[in-house]
Design a protein around this motif. Structure first.
Motif, short mmCIF file in Angstrom:
data_model
loop_
_atom_site.label_atom_id
_atom_site.label_comp_id
_atom_site.label_asym_id
_atom_site.label_seq_id
_atom_site.Cartn_x
_atom_site.Cartn_y
_atom_site.Cartn_z
N HIS A 76 3.94 -15.95 2.59
CA HIS A 76 2.53 -15.53 3.51
C HIS A 76 3.18 -14.82 4.59
O HIS A 76 2.80 -14.19 5.27
CB HIS A 76 0.92 -16.39 3.81
N VAL A 77 4.31 -15.58 4.98
CA VAL A 77 4.63 -15.18 6.55
C VAL A 77 5.39 -13.94 6.63
O VAL A 77 5.66 -12.82 7.39
CB VAL A 77 5.82 -16.07 6.92
N ILE A 78 6.30 -13.95 5.82
CA ILE A 78 7.29 -12.55 5.73
C ILE A 78 6.14 -11.36 5.38
O ILE A 78 6.43 -10.28 5.64
CB ILE A 78 7.96 -12.83 4.33
N ALA A 79 4.70 -11.62 4.13
CA ALA A 79 4.26 -10.41 4.42
C ALA A 79 3.46 -9.98 5.10
O ALA A 79 2.57 -9.09 5.56
CB ALA A 79 3.08 -10.71 3.07
N GLY A 138 4.05 -6.46 7.33
CA GLY A 138 2.45 -5.44 7.26
C GLY A 138 2.10 -5.75 5.85
O GLY A 138 0.84 -4.53 6.04
N LEU A 139 2.45 -6.18 4.83
CA LEU A 139 1.51 -6.44 3.95
C LEU A 139 0.46 -7.11 3.37
O LEU A 139 -0.79 -6.82 3.02
CB LEU A 139 2.21 -7.11 2.70
N ALA A 140 0.45 -8.38 4.63
CA ALA A 140 -1.18 -8.56 4.16
C ALA A 140 -1.64 -7.70 5.49
O ALA A 140 -4.24 -8.19 4.52
CB ALA A 140 -0.58 -10.50 5.81
N ALA A 141 -1.76 -7.54 6.13
CA ALA A 141 -2.38 -6.10 6.85
C ALA A 141 -3.08 -4.86 5.91
O ALA A 141 -4.03 -4.79 6.18
CB ALA A 141 -2.46 -5.98 8.38
N LEU A 142 -2.15 -4.69 5.24
CA LEU A 142 -2.38 -3.46 3.70
C LEU A 142 -3.26 -4.27 3.19
O LEU A 142 -4.26 -3.98 2.92
CB LEU A 142 -0.67 -3.13 3.62
N ILE A 143 -3.34 -5.53 2.43
CA ILE A 143 -4.12 -6.14 1.76
C ILE A 143 -5.59 -5.83 2.52
O ILE A 143 -6.50 -5.61 1.72
CB ILE A 143 -3.98 -7.22 1.42
N ALA A 144 -5.55 -6.91 3.34
CA ALA A 144 -6.45 -7.18 4.03
C ALA A 144 -7.67 -5.53 4.46
O ALA A 144 -9.19 -5.52 4.33
CB ALA A 144 -6.47 -7.82 5.27
N ASP A 145 -7.61 -4.32 5.08
CA ASP A 145 -7.92 -3.42 5.38
C ASP A 145 -8.17 -2.46 3.13
O ASP A 145 -8.82 -1.87 4.33
CB ASP A 145 -5.89 -2.15 6.10
N HIS A 146 -8.08 -2.89 2.97
CA HIS A 146 -8.11 -2.45 1.64
C HIS A 146 -8.85 -3.36 0.58
O HIS A 146 -8.79 -4.37 -0.70
CB HIS A 146 -7.12 -1.57 0.31
N PRO A 147 -10.50 -3.37 0.57
CA PRO A 147 -11.53 -4.07 0.09
C PRO A 147 -10.98 -4.58 -1.29
O PRO A 147 -11.68 -6.05 -1.85
CB PRO A 147 -12.72 -3.47 0.19
N LEU A 148 -10.88 -3.48 -2.08
CA LEU A 148 -10.29 -3.69 -3.41
C LEU A 148 -9.19 -4.85 -3.93
O LEU A 148 -9.50 -5.60 -4.40
CB LEU A 148 -10.53 -2.42 -4.59
N ALA A 149 -8.59 -4.15 -2.90
CA ALA A 149 -7.44 -5.24 -3.37
C ALA A 149 -7.05 -6.48 -3.07
O ALA A 149 -7.45 -7.66 -3.52
CB ALA A 149 -6.04 -5.05 -1.97
N PHE A 150 -8.23 -6.32 -1.54
CA PHE A 150 -8.83 -8.33 -1.28
C PHE A 150 -9.80 -8.77 -2.16
O PHE A 150 -9.49 -9.92 -2.68
CB PHE A 150 -9.15 -8.20 0.12
#
Length: 205
Positions: A51-54, A58-70
């Motif tokens: 999670h820290v590396i993500a 920037g991967l965590a932000a990418l997931i949070a910004d895409h409702p389907l992925a989240f």
């Protein structure tokens, strides 16, 4: 008080709050003994490292910004907790199971379960997105921002690992009190399964 000290204190308070990771570690220690609890703590914090590396990458932000992925992450996390709950309910433990030395295969399985319990928790993704940036100065270059996030993530990881190992030892100390007869062991498995199923439902709250 420096920002790093403030971050460490905030991390200590946040990790101490009971959640899926803490409950998983304690239940594994109670059911399978100290070694299983320690391995579970290591697995949970392996997930934290990812999670820290993500978050840094920037991967965590990418997931949070895409409702389907989240949403998929939420469903996967709830589904895996439900799977653990059903598995615990179907398990037929012996009264002495907590005193037995877990096999290497079982320890590897518990480690993998712990990693997935953490990785598939969408609230952890949001936690790192919301928590780490609060302790970063504004206006830093991207490279320095990532470096500082990595340092803060490492501090959080160390604190979480120490506390999780303490929880594992506490759970192992309870093993003898909660076991003793096959009937007690069965009730403990049912309780564990019920807790996992409740956590699966709480993912959506």
């Amino acid at each position: 008080m420096t920002s790093l000290t403030a971050f460490a204190l905030a991390s200590l308070l946040l990790v101490a709050v009971p959640g899926p990771n803490l409950i998983y570690i304690v239940t594994r220690s109670v059911q399978d003994g100290r070694r299983a609890g320690v391995v579970s703590a290591l697995g949970v914090e392996t997930g934290t490292l990812v999670h820290v590396i993500a978050a840094v990458g920037g991967l965590a932000a990418l997931i949070a910004d895409h409702p389907l992925a989240f949403a998929l992450l939420r469903f996967a996390g709830a589904g895996y907790l439900a799977h653990l709950g059903v598995r615990a309910l179907l398990r037929r433990p012996s009264a002495a199971a907590g005193a037995e030395r877990p096999t290497r295969h079982r320890l590897l399985r518990l480690y993998g379960d712990a990693v997935l319990v953490n990785l598939l928790n969408p609230k952890v993704v949001l936690f790192f997105l919301a928590f780490l940036p609060q302790f970063l100065p504004t206006g830093l270059p991207p490279t320095e921002t990532r470096t500082r996030m990595l340092v803060l993530g490492a501090v959080f990881l160390v604190i979480a690992l120490v506390l999780d190992l303490c929880y594992a030892l506490v759970g192992a100390a309870l093993t003898g009190r909660l076991r003793g007869t096959p009937h007690r062991a069965r009730r403990l498995s049912c309780l564990t399964g019920g807790v996992y199923l409740a956590l699966a439902a709480l993912v959506f709250i």
